[in-house]
Design an enzyme around this catalytic site. Structure first.
Site, PDB file in Angstrom:
ATOM      1  CB  CYS A   2      -0.941   0.091   1.189  1.00 48.81           C
ATOM      2  SG  CYS A   2      -2.055  -1.285   1.341  1.00 48.81           S
ATOM      3  NE  ARG A  27       4.558   1.872  -0.311  1.00 43.32           N
ATOM      4  CZ  ARG A  27       5.606   1.684   0.459  1.00 43.32           C
ATOM      5  NH1 ARG A  27       6.815   1.850  -0.023  1.00 43.32           N
ATOM      6  NH2 ARG A  27       5.480   1.343   1.718  1.00 43.32           N
ATOM      7  CD1 TRP A  79      -0.332  -6.450  -3.003  1.00 42.49           C
ATOM      8  CD2 TRP A  79      -0.440  -6.933  -0.829  1.00 42.49           C
ATOM      9  NE1 TRP A  79      -0.046  -7.793  -2.851  1.00 42.49           N
ATOM     10  CE2 TRP A  79      -0.103  -8.107  -1.512  1.00 42.49           C
ATOM     11  CE3 TRP A  79      -0.567  -6.997   0.558  1.00 42.49           C
ATOM     12  CZ2 TRP A  79       0.119  -9.322  -0.879  1.00 42.49           C
ATOM     13  CZ3 TRP A  79      -0.351  -8.204   1.201  1.00 42.49           C
ATOM     14  CH2 TRP A  79      -0.008  -9.352   0.477  1.00 42.49           C
ATOM     15  CG  ASN A 105       1.794   1.024   4.141  1.00 44.56           C
ATOM     16  OD1 ASN A 105       1.576  -0.164   3.961  1.00 44.56           O
ATOM     17  ND2 ASN A 105       3.006   1.516   4.180  1.00 44.56           N
ATOM     18  N   GLY A 106      -0.343  -0.665   6.413  1.00 46.22           N
ATOM     19  CA  GLY A 106       0.100  -1.445   7.573  1.00 46.22           C
ATOM     20  C   GLY A 106      -0.980  -2.419   7.965  1.00 46.22           C
ATOM     21  CD  GLU A 511      16.026 -13.783  -8.462  1.00 49.99           C
ATOM     22  OE1 GLU A 511      15.564 -14.257  -7.414  1.00 49.99           O
ATOM     23  OE2 GLU A 511      15.694 -12.679  -8.901  1.00 49.99           O
ATOM     24  CE  LYS A 515      12.651 -11.851 -10.430  1.00 49.73           C
ATOM     25  NZ  LYS A 515      13.446 -11.570  -9.309  1.00 49.73           N
ATOM     26  CD  GLU A 518       8.836 -11.890  -8.766  1.00 48.24           C
ATOM     27  OE1 GLU A 518       8.261 -11.443  -7.777  1.00 48.24           O
ATOM     28  OE2 GLU A 518      10.047 -11.732  -8.957  1.00 48.24           O
ATOM     29  CG  HIS A 534      17.848 -37.729  -3.931  1.00 46.46           C
ATOM     30  ND1 HIS A 534      18.238 -38.982  -3.524  1.00 46.46           N
ATOM     31  CD2 HIS A 534      18.962 -37.073  -4.313  1.00 46.46           C
ATOM     32  CE1 HIS A 534      19.563 -39.080  -3.649  1.00 46.46           C
ATOM     33  NE2 HIS A 534      20.022 -37.936  -4.135  1.00 46.46           N
ATOM     34  CE  LYS A 631      11.064  -3.254  -6.685  1.00 43.53           C
ATOM     35  NZ  LYS A 631      11.666  -4.368  -7.410  1.00 43.53           N
TER      36      LYS A 631
END
Ligand code: M6R
Length: 636
Positions: A2, A27, A79, A105-106, A511, A515, A518, A534, A631
């Site tokens: 947010c 955000r 968000w 925001n929180g 990574e 990528k 997402e 395995h 982000k």
């Protein structure tokens, strides 16, 4: 998570709020909203609130239909945490009179009990959010204060907010406007970022610098627990105990705070292309020019005092997501190059199951944004539990690695390494990952040099390799941009991809998988190549491509054998490896020059980023703002 923005001054607030929100949309983009207060000639002002589900563009359209007037206002890009991404859960949230609005925001952790308490007093809730309790609490407090005959004023609003804040548990940054006071707004923060920008006769407050950079360069970051009353005449800042605070503002320097897509279609694409420059800047800042003079400078110039390096017996690294992957490469370097036992923890796990305390431990928090709640909380916890031990060998030694020196991390730790990659807007971290890797190379080289864990010639070779990096990256980015764009159509119907790597390239496999997941929503797993047999090898068939990182060095032959095992199960093999007879087994080769194995992750990550980017772009997905993500993750 947010973004909030607030403005007061001589100009119309709504256009400034919308521009600020545009810079903060990374955000969160589940919904957006704003509220403005317009002064009226007679008596109190008029509050207007506009909200829209989805991206900011929807709010912009609503504003074009229903302009919100006034020189004072607040805005929010969401968000979703509590409550679905629907318009009724979009901020601002209003009190029962519709004249007091709050953006936050929180997370208000005790919102349930507060909601029950408010409902018992007759309050009707219109959303499922945790935030909605705040306007109702402030409104009730204002009613109490006014019942003793006090007139509406900015000071009264400030007092009401100050009285309500201790009732809120959790982390928050918030902004409040009130229809009765068109010339005042109140902002507050606890464990979530908030910065005030000082313009000429106007003030803008926001969660992050990009929203401020186009408005002013003079900023006042708010400290934890602070509350401020903003009017067109100035800022009245108070600490958590209500004491007046005076602090000198600081200046935003450079262009790193300005987000600009240039001619690229997506920020992510632009940021991938910026990596040669990221590397060149890092080399210029941290690798002193070679010199034969006696007493010549050390290999790497890091802005850290000698005491950070002295007597370290072990290192623990706390991070999330991509920052954790960079930390895994860092741990490899710190162990194999500098000989220091190093562990990497998911910050969210470390918080609730930390390892037993060991003496002489350096704790490194790695966070691109400097705002990741779990990483910050893990660092705070580590500092607190070490503070309980009298033996100085157990004292907390904290170091931060971030791209945002002005962030909460910057204020939390005594020592900081700024990766200096410039603002990154794409939700998928790319150039900041490279910056984090480079920072770890610098740190490991600095430790290795001090401990003589490798010969000077070996270390010098690595430094020479790092100097060559910007030019290599430039070629690699251009070449793989073309190759990956051509390959993307092959993945049009792909549902699963496996990424394999070993040793220092295992984190690059992780990574690569992250990528792809997402931004393209394709299921992907990063695996240590030797572990496939395995269990996961059971997943392989002709519909599951395998991306295998095979760089010459300690495990080259082993990775090639693991790739053969996948090929024998009909998997389509994509190699990230040097060209040559050894790598002829790959169906598709994304060639990477054969550099020193220790330096190879700096190159192998490039095809990973570009492959994911082009697959997602080919699928027509929103690369910069993938679904469900934000982000910076400022909630637990
Ligand atoms: O700001 P941070 O580095 O602390 O963020 C950590 C993760 O949220 C972040 O790396 C996330 O995994 C990215 N979206 C990866 O591209």
């Amino acid at each position: 998570m947010c973004g909030i923005v607030a403005v007061i001054g001589s100009r119309e607030a709504a256009p400034l709020l919308l521009e600020g929100l545009r810079q903060l949309e990374y955000r969160g983009y589940d919904s957006a909203g704003l509220a403005t207060v317009e002064a009226t000639p007679a008596g109190p002002g008029q509050l207007t609130c506009l909200r829209a589900e989805g991206k900011l563009v929807n709010l912009q359209q609503r504003y074009e239909q229903y302009p919100a007037a006034g020189h004072c206002g607040i805005g929010h890009t969401r968000w979703a945490t509590h409550g679905k991404p629907e318009e009724r859960n979009a901020h601002p949230h209003l009190d029962g009179t519709g004249q007091l609005a709050v953006v936050q925001n929180g997370i208000i952790e005790n919102h349930r009990s507060l909601r029950e308490q408010l409902q018992a007093s007759g309050v009707v809730f219109l959303s499922d959010t945790d935030t909605e309790v705040i306007p109702h609490l402030i409104s009730q407090c204002l009613a109490r204060l006014r019942s003793s005959g006090r007139a509406a004023s900015g000071s009264l609003l400030l007092e009401a907010v100050q009285q309500v804040l201790p009732e809120l548990h959790g982390a928050y940054a918030l902004a409040v406007v009130w229809g009765e006071t068109p010339g005042a707004l109140v902002v507050a923060r606890r464990q979530a970022p908030l910065l005030i920008g000082l313009g000429e006769g106007e003030f803008l407050c926001a969660s992050d610098t990009p929203a401020l950079a186009g408005f002013t360069r003079t900023i006042l970051p708010m400290e934890d627990g602070e509350v401020a009353l903003l009017t067109p005449l100035g800022i009245e800042l108070h600490d958590a105990l209500g004491n007046r605070v005076q602090r000198t503002p600081s200046l935003l320097t450079g262009t790193e705070h300005v987000a600009d897509k240039r001619s690229f279609r997506h920020f992510m694409h632009k940021e991938i292309h910026e990596q040669p420059e990221t590397a060149a800047l890092w080399v210029a800042r941290h690798l002193p020019p070679p010199s034969d003079a006696p007493g010549s400078p050390s290999l790497v110039a890091l802005p850290l005092p000698a005491k950070v390096f002295e007597g370290v017996e072990q290192i623990q690294i706390l991070a999330c997501g991509t920052s954790r992957h960079a930390s895994l490469v860092g741990a490899y370097l710190l162990e194999q190059l500098a000989g220091i036992p190093t562990s990497v923890f998911h910050a969210s796990e470390f918080r609730y199951a930390p390892p037993p305390l060991a003496p002489h431990t350096l704790t490194i928090g790695v966070t691109q944004s400097g705002e990741t709640a779990d990483t910050l909380a893990a660092l705070v916890m580590e500092e607190e539990r070490r503070g309980l031990i009298a033996d100085p060998a157990y004292a907390a030694r904290l170091l931060g690695i971030t791209n945002r020196a002005e962030s909460s991390l910057g204020r939390l730790v005594p020592h900081l390494l700024d990766i200096g990659a410039g603002i990154e807007v794409g939700v998928a971290a790319t150039k900041t990952f490279l910056g984090q890797l480079l920072t770890f190379y610098g740190l490991a080289l600095a430790f290795a040099e001090r401990r003589s864990s490798r010969s000077p010639a070996q270390l010098q070779d690595l430094v020479s390799g790092l100097r060559a990096l910007p030019a290599q990256l430039k070629e690699l980015v251009e070449e793989h941009d073309r190759r990956c764009a051509e390959l993307a159509h092959l993945f049009a119907d792909t549902q699963d991809v496996i990424f394999l790597g070993r040793g220092i390239n295992y984190p690059i496999a992780l990574e690569g998988a992250l990528k792809l997941k997402e931004i393209s929503y394709i299921h992907a797993e990063g695996y240590p190549a030797g572990e496939m047999k395995h269990g996961p090898i059971a997943l392989l068939d002709s519909r599951v491509p395998v991306v295998s990182i095979a760089m010459p060095g300690r495990v080259f032959e082993k990775v090639l054998s693991n790739a053969q095992e996948a090929k024998a199960r009909d998997a389509q093999l994509i190699g990230v490896a040097p060209e040559g007879p050894d790598t002829a087994l790959f169906d598709v080769l994304l060639p990477v020059p054969a550099v020193d194995e220790l330096l190879s992750p700096l190159l192998t990550v490039i095809p990973m980023q570009l492959l994911s980017y082009h697959i997602a772009a080919h699928r027509g997905l929103d690369v910069d703002q993938p679904r469900n993500l934000a982000k910076s993750v400022t909630v637990e």
